[in-house]
Design an enzyme around this catalytic site. Structure first.
Site, mmCIF file in Angstrom:
data_model
loop_
_atom_site.group_PDB
_atom_site.id
_atom_site.type_symbol
_atom_site.label_atom_id
_atom_site.label_comp_id
_atom_site.label_asym_id
_atom_site.label_seq_id
_atom_site.Cartn_x
_atom_site.Cartn_y
_atom_site.Cartn_z
ATOM 1 N N ASP A 298 0.737 -4.392 -9.378
ATOM 2 C CA ASP A 298 2.116 -3.558 -9.649
ATOM 3 C C ASP A 298 2.660 -4.843 -10.782
ATOM 4 O O ASP A 298 2.306 -5.894 -10.824
ATOM 5 C CB ASP A 298 2.969 -3.619 -8.363
ATOM 6 C CG ASP A 298 4.370 -3.195 -8.858
ATOM 7 O OD1 ASP A 298 4.320 -2.000 -9.659
ATOM 8 O OD2 ASP A 298 5.347 -3.733 -8.328
ATOM 9 N N ASP A 496 4.879 -5.145 -4.326
ATOM 10 C CA ASP A 496 6.279 -5.756 -3.434
ATOM 11 C C ASP A 496 7.234 -4.728 -2.961
ATOM 12 O O ASP A 496 8.169 -5.048 -2.380
ATOM 13 C CB ASP A 496 6.783 -6.887 -4.327
ATOM 14 C CG ASP A 496 7.731 -6.367 -5.341
ATOM 15 O OD1 ASP A 496 7.152 -5.050 -5.952
ATOM 16 O OD2 ASP A 496 8.797 -6.875 -5.633
ATOM 17 N N ASP A 500 4.760 0.718 -3.572
ATOM 18 C CA ASP A 500 3.381 0.266 -3.445
ATOM 19 C C ASP A 500 2.674 0.217 -2.228
ATOM 20 O O ASP A 500 1.501 0.067 -1.981
ATOM 21 C CB ASP A 500 3.544 -1.341 -3.906
ATOM 22 C CG ASP A 500 4.035 -1.423 -5.203
ATOM 23 O OD1 ASP A 500 3.741 -0.634 -6.188
ATOM 24 O OD2 ASP A 500 4.830 -2.406 -5.216
#
Length: 752
Positions: A298, A496, A500
């Protein structure tokens, strides 16, 4: 092997005493002790059969019974010693391997000191509720998550692996599980014990201890094959030679290394990872971690700091950049959003005086409106402005810069679009090194999967050298990308946020930035980083690969040595007593080899002067604000017109006041210790060379500014001043980035 830890120790002491006594009293004590060990082993075999598993303890049982039947009394007691010591060795190795995990579990706080008025009462940690005020005494573990009522010094090593105490300020959040390394302080609880950080860590550790890893199951299958081969060799030896040789084959074939090496090595890996603030949820995860082919990231909060900053203010025609920034920052004082904080910080850094906003209201769609000094101010996204009937320009420099920026907030004054605030989310200092380490560890493909705009994601992906960048993805889109990458090999996903979590669960190994990430991501992940640094992912992979390699080495070496010894025994060159002693040596060697996972390359030691490092980071933030001023001034300078010198003189004064003393202090207080920890020949030579270049450029700017007439600068002087400002901006910016990456190698740096 023997299941009870206490029984293992007692049994080992007993057989050692009986071994010594037999040399005086004759073989009867040896026979009795050997028979007792045979009963214990037989009980283990029966328990295994009851669970539907045939263990290799059968070989040890047959070896003892064979020795007793053939009258090899000394051999029988030595085999008993071998079995008992193998159990004790297993207990020692397991305890040593789980040392870090046991330390985490053993430090779970039981009591809290709750303060009510002027009284303090001890209560069970489970009784603490959010809002309770707790007293944390020196040396105590913080019982629940909370915020500080006063400054504190904390030992966070149990969670992060950071060995040095860390100072924390008033109102700063504190996680449970850290230790008070200073004086007593008050803590306002923000979570119950069950929902606090340390309880989650304990649950992760317990899950890690309970899981049977894939490699252990693989070793069990090999052990069963080894059992069949042993019995076959033993039968052939008995038929072609005699029973004593067959007994010798059984003695040297007892495969303690095979059944102990894999679990010991993998638990050592989990324990070593925990020491570095990396919680791995079991040996199976560690084994998968060692075989990763592709890593997906990410972007926001993972590759970048997650904290935006202003990179530029672009006013429209007829507007002034400082005016646009002042009105926007004055309004944003009323917001708690991260972007608002960046705008206000930029205004303070530019030395602007802000006004109190009135009639402030949040505008649906991510914006803010209100009155500042009687002017109606609107700050927000392009979509918000379109909805408000004030579309931002689609042509011109402001539109082009807004398109290229990572993010942009438009500003309108009294219904007219006045300019754009360009924002960026800085790449973490440790990110480039972490990606290089992953490449070096054998990762073949690095992929970014982001929900951000394509332009923003592509800019970061190009900067960091990703193999592929996928932007504007929904959580479902991230899952699809993970599934597509898994088709080419084992994948690891790092994130995080709540969005996700599905992708983390879909990957072969999911890694959550648990230090400040969403709880949903931590629950879905296989690995949780308790320290907010992605370079720990490369560390985790290195630990996993070392653990897997050593486990396989131990298994193969144990089986190979036992196999060679079996052939030697079958040929009559290794009697039962000598075989038992040799097998004991093999046991010890293989277990000690498995324990090597706990050693290896040590993490760099932090710098001793932590205050100096803190000053460096704070001054970097001020220097970046100075660079913004430098760029804005250079952007406004037109070579065709004379320029007032006031801004140049002010900038020159700030450079002399902040930049040059900062560099001199670094070379005295930070660089020498940093060079020692980095190693090599003159590791900071390039940094010192950049210092020299900055000094030369600053000196040339000083000479130019000192020679300017009060009326203004000539076109030639303006061109030279502009060139020097851009050159200083480039060199100083590069220097700050390089210096932060080097510092992050030994320090957990806050974001500058």
């Amino acid at each position: 092997m023997i299941s009870s830890s206490a029984l293992r120790r007692v049994l080992l002491m007993l057989v050692l005493v009986v071994l010594a006594a037999g040399f005086v009293a004759g073989p009867l004590p040896w026979m009795i002790a050997a028979a007792l060990v045979a009963v214990v082993v037989a009980a283990d075999v029966v328990r295994g059969l009851w669970r539907g598993a045939l263990g290799v303890d059968v070989i040890a049982l047959l070896a003892i019974l064979g020795a007793l039947a053939l009258g090899e009394h000394l051999a029988s007691i030595i085999i008993a010693v071998m079995i008992a010591s193998g159990g004790a060795l297993e207990e020692f190795a397991d305890a040593r391997a789980r040392q870090e995990l046991a330390a985490l579990l053993g430090r779970t706080p039981r009591l809290a000191h709750r303060r009510t008025g002027d009284t303090v009462a001890d209560v069970a940690v489970a009784a603490v509720q959010p809002g309770d005020i707790l007293l944390v005494k020196p040396g105590e573990t913080v019982p629940v998550d909370g915020t500080l009522e006063e400054p504190a010094t904390l030992d966070e090593s149990a969670l992060t692996g950071e060995p040095m105490p860390v100072p924390r300020a008033i109102d700063e959040p504190v996680r449970s599980g850290v230790v008070n390394a200073g004086g007593p302080f008050g803590l306002v609880a923000t979570q119950t014990a069950e929902r606090s950080t340390y309880a989650a860590v304990v649950r992760l550790v317990q899950a890690a201890e309970a899981e049977q890893p894939a490699m252990v199951r693989l070793a069990d299958r090999w052990a069963l094959g080894f059992l069949g081969a042993t019995l076959a060799v033993c039968a052939v030896t008995w038929l072609l030679a005699d029973a004593p040789r067959a007994l010798a084959v059984l003695v040297v074939a007892t495969p303690c290394p095979l059944i102990l090496a894999a679990p010991v090595a993998l638990i050592c890996g989990i324990s070593r990872a925990a020491r570095r603030g990396i919680i791995v949820k079991g040996g199976g995860v560690l084994e998968r971690l060692a075989r990763i082919h592709t890593v997906l990231f990410d972007k926001t909060g993972t590759l970048t700091s997650g904290t935006p900053r202003i990179t530029g203010v672009e006013p429209l025609e007829g507007q002034d950049a400082r005016t646009v920034l002042r009105f926007a920052a004055s309004l944003e004082q009323a917001s708690q959003h991260a972007v608002a904080g960046a705008i206000v910080a930029a205004a303070h850094g530019a030395g602007l005086t802000l006004s109190l906003p009135l009639a402030v209201e949040e505008v649906p769609g991510g914006g803010l409106a209100g009155l500042v000094d009687g002017v109606r101010v609107l700050v927000g996204s392009a979509g918000l402005f379109d909805a408000a009937g004030q579309p931002p320009p689609v042509t011109g420099s402001a539109a082009r810069l807004a398109t290229a920026a990572a993010s942009v907030s438009w500003v309108a004054l009294d219904g007219q679009v006045a300019g754009a605030l360009l924002l960026a989310d800085r790449v973490r200092p440790e990110t480039p090194r972490a990606l290089r380490a992953l490449r070096a560890a054998g990762v073949r493909r690095l992929v970014m999967v982001s929900g951000d705009r394509p332009a923003s994601a592509e800019a970061v992906g190009t900067l960091l050298g990703f193999d592929a960048v996928y932007a504007a993805l929904s959580p479902a889109g991230k899952i699809e990308r993970v599934a597509a990458e898994r088709a080419a090999g084992p994948t690891l996903m790092i994130g995080d946020g709540i969005n996700d979590a599905p992708a983390l669960a879909a990957a072969d190994v999911g890694v959550a930035m648990g230090a400040r990430g969403a709880a949903a991501a931590a629950e879905a992940a296989d690995v949780v980083l308790l320290v907010d640094r992605i370079d720990r992912v490369a560390e985790a992979m290195a630990i996993a690969r070392r653990a897997r390699t050593i486990a396989l080495q131990s298994i193969v070496a144990g089986m190979g040595l036992s196999g060679i010894a079996m052939l030697v025994a079958a040929l009559g060159y290794l009697p039962p007593v000598a075989g038992a002693l040799l097998q004991e040596a093999i046991d010890v060697a293989v277990i000690l080899n498995a324990l090597r996972v706990l050693t290896g390359e040590a993490a760099p030691t932090p710098l001793p002067d932590r205050k100096a490092v803190g000053r460096v980071v704070e001054e970097h933030a001020r220097l970046r604000a100075l660079l913004e001023r430098m760029r804005h001034l250079a952007d406004r300078m037109e070579p065709q017109a004379t320029q007032p010198v006031a801004d140049l003189r002010s900038l020159q004064d700030d450079l002399d006041r902040l930049l040059l003393p900062h560099q001199a202090a670094e070379e005295v207080a930070v660089f020498p210790d940093l060079a020692l920890r980095l190693g090599g020949r003159d590791p900071l030579g390039p940094m010192n060379r950049m210092h020299d270049e900055i000094v030369q450029l600053a000196a040339r700017l000083d000479a130019l500014v000192e020679g300017l007439a009060e009326a203004g600068a000539s076109p030639g002087e303006t061109r030279e001043a502009r060139r020097l400002l851009y050159a200083l901006d480039a060199v100083i910016g590069l220097h700050l980035t390089a210096e932060e990456e080097l510092l992050s190698h030994v320090e957990d740096l806050p974001q500058a």
